[in-house]
Design an enzyme around this catalytic site. Structure first.
Site, PDB file in Angstrom:
ATOM      1  N   TYR A   1      -6.833 -16.310 -27.931  1.00  7.92           N
ATOM      2  CA  TYR A   1      -8.243 -16.644 -27.651  1.00  7.92           C
ATOM      3  C   TYR A   1      -8.913 -15.437 -26.986  1.00  7.92           C
ATOM      4  O   TYR A   1      -9.995 -15.006 -27.389  1.00  7.92           O
ATOM      5  CB  TYR A   1      -8.331 -17.881 -26.765  1.00  7.92           C
ATOM      6  CG  TYR A   1      -9.657 -18.068 -26.087  1.00  7.92           C
ATOM      7  CD1 TYR A   1      -9.798 -17.820 -24.712  1.00  7.92           C
ATOM      8  CD2 TYR A   1     -10.774 -18.461 -26.800  1.00  7.92           C
ATOM      9  CE1 TYR A   1     -11.011 -17.976 -24.085  1.00  7.92           C
ATOM     10  CE2 TYR A   1     -12.001 -18.620 -26.167  1.00  7.92           C
ATOM     11  CZ  TYR A   1     -12.106 -18.383 -24.810  1.00  7.92           C
ATOM     12  OH  TYR A   1     -13.326 -18.535 -24.181  1.00  7.92           O
TER      13      TYR A   1
ATOM     14  N   SER B   1     -15.323 -13.744 -22.314  1.00  5.64           N
ATOM     15  CA  SER B   1     -14.569 -14.590 -21.386  1.00  5.64           C
ATOM     16  C   SER B   1     -13.682 -13.785 -20.457  1.00  5.64           C
ATOM     17  O   SER B   1     -13.230 -12.680 -20.801  1.00  5.64           O
ATOM     18  CB  SER B   1     -13.680 -15.552 -22.197  1.00  5.64           C
ATOM     19  OG  SER B   1     -12.731 -16.192 -21.361  1.00  5.64           O
TER      20      SER B   1
ATOM     21  N   LYS C   1     -12.021 -12.802 -28.115  1.00  5.12           N
ATOM     22  CA  LYS C   1     -13.179 -12.431 -27.315  1.00  5.12           C
ATOM     23  C   LYS C   1     -13.310 -10.912 -27.217  1.00  5.12           C
ATOM     24  O   LYS C   1     -14.396 -10.355 -27.293  1.00  5.12           O
ATOM     25  CB  LYS C   1     -13.100 -13.070 -25.931  1.00  5.12           C
ATOM     26  CG  LYS C   1     -13.315 -14.564 -25.953  1.00  5.12           C
ATOM     27  CD  LYS C   1     -14.681 -14.900 -26.565  1.00  5.12           C
ATOM     28  CE  LYS C   1     -14.917 -16.377 -26.693  1.00  5.12           C
ATOM     29  NZ  LYS C   1     -16.247 -16.670 -27.271  1.00  5.12           N
TER      30      LYS C   1
ATOM     31  N   ASN D   1     -13.342 -19.150 -36.364  1.00  7.85           N
ATOM     32  CA  ASN D   1     -14.521 -19.503 -35.572  1.00  7.85           C
ATOM     33  C   ASN D   1     -15.023 -18.361 -34.691  1.00  7.85           C
ATOM     34  O   ASN D   1     -16.219 -18.110 -34.586  1.00  7.85           O
ATOM     35  CB  ASN D   1     -14.201 -20.708 -34.673  1.00  7.85           C
ATOM     36  CG  ASN D   1     -13.923 -21.955 -35.491  1.00  7.85           C
ATOM     37  OD1 ASN D   1     -14.794 -22.453 -36.202  1.00  7.85           O
ATOM     38  ND2 ASN D   1     -12.680 -22.427 -35.445  1.00  7.85           N
TER      39      ASN D   1
END
Ligand SMILES: NC(=O)C1=CN([C@@H]2O[C@H](COP(=O)(O)OP(=O)(O)OC[C@H]3O[C@@H](n4cnc5c(N)ncnc54)[C@H](O)[C@@H]3O)[C@@H](O)[C@H]2O)C=CC1
Ligand SMILES: O=C1O[C@H](COP(=O)(O)O)[C@@H](O)[C@H](O)[C@H]1O
Length: 247
Positions: free
Chosen positions: A145, A109, A149, A84
């Protein structure tokens, strides 16, 4: 009015953006979830950002892409962020180039730089601390995660340098509607109000830039992210401060 494609439009950040500047540009929305409520009033594509054909159509005649779609969970597993957040972001950039898009705004982020906090908390969250991250530091993710980013930011660097796209990466802190609790020091430092979120993305639509990494927080008394670059390059003028409690 700019023609803007908003990916991940059905989410929290998309809601803040459309709630603030939904009347100010020509919008095309894309999300894998079908539209609900007011979103059904917009031109809306139900598609996965890994679907290249759908992206080719969705980016036609678009000036600016605000790319929010992705797995937003700090605890997300590798297979999800790979598909994703990394494959999906690559597909968005590739479609943007092929469609002649001018600017891409990437929702990065705080998790891309989370490891800078490890040995400095909690004093960096306090008003006496002059420690600042300003966007020039290397990524230091604490989870995959955050790795995804950082990868998205580097994809933007490639598409800027090799394909001439204007790119700004917003390392968003923590978007919440209400003020974070006054005793939640990290939350106080990281807060981004809905109003400032919409304003910051609006500035990214309107301003001119090459390749930038900026921090997406409000003008909080407690901060360890500098917002000077966003002010200087984008004309960001945040109105909110996590210390101004309405309760
Ligand atoms: N909410 C926050 O405080 C922060 C958010 N971000 C980033 O901002 C972006 C938006 O975050 P939120 O709105 O909070 O998340 P969200 O989960 O509320 O919204 C994300 C939207 O993207 C869609 N989506 C996810 N994967 C997709 C795919 N493969 N294809 C098409 N649509 C897909 C989902 O259906 C959802 O509507 C994310 O990239 C997240 O990493 C970054 C820092 C802080
Ligand atoms: O990237 C994100 O960061 C925010 C804030 O991180 P947290 O560790 O303070 O919760 C998070 O709420 C959001 O879900 C995520 O996409």
């Amino acid at each position: 009015m700019a023609r803007v494609l908003l990916t991940g439009a059905a989410g929290r950040v998309g809601t803040a953006i459309l709630g603030g500047i939904g009347e100010d540009h020509e919008w095309r929305l894309l999300d894998r979830d079908p539209p609900t409520g007011d979103l059904a009033d917009y031109e809306y594509y139900v598609a996965d950002i890994t679907d290249e054909a759908a992206l080719q159509t969705a980016t036609e005649d678009i000036d600016v892409v605000l790319h929010l779609a992705g797995d937003p969970r700090p605890e997300a597993p590798w297979d999800s962020v790979l598909t994703n957040n990394i494959d999906g972001t690559h597909a968005v950039y590739q479609a943007a180039v092929e469609s002649g898009v001018e600017k891409v705004v990437f929702a990065s982020s705080n998790h891309a730089v989370g490891a800078y906090e490890t040995d400095r908390k909690p004093h960096i969250y306090r008003t006496g601390s002059d420690y600042r991250l300003d966007g020039t530091e290397l990524p230091r993710p604490k989870n995959v995660y955050g790795v995804s980013k950082a990868a998205g930011e580097t994809l933007g660097r490639y598409y800027h340098d090799m394909h001439g796209l204007s790119v700004v990466n917003i390392r968003i802190g923590n978007l919440t509607k209400g003020h974070p609790p006054i005793d939640y020091e990290r939350g106080q430092a990281m807060w981004l109000s809905y109003r400032d979120c919409a304003h910051l993305f609006d500035r990214c639509i309107r301003a001119d830039y090459g390749y930038e990494i900026v921090y997406g927080i409000s003008d909080n008394d407690r901060k360890y992210y500098s917002i000077d670059r966003a002010r200087d390059v984008l004309g960001y003028q945040p109105q909110d401060n996590s210390a101004d409690h309405d309760d």
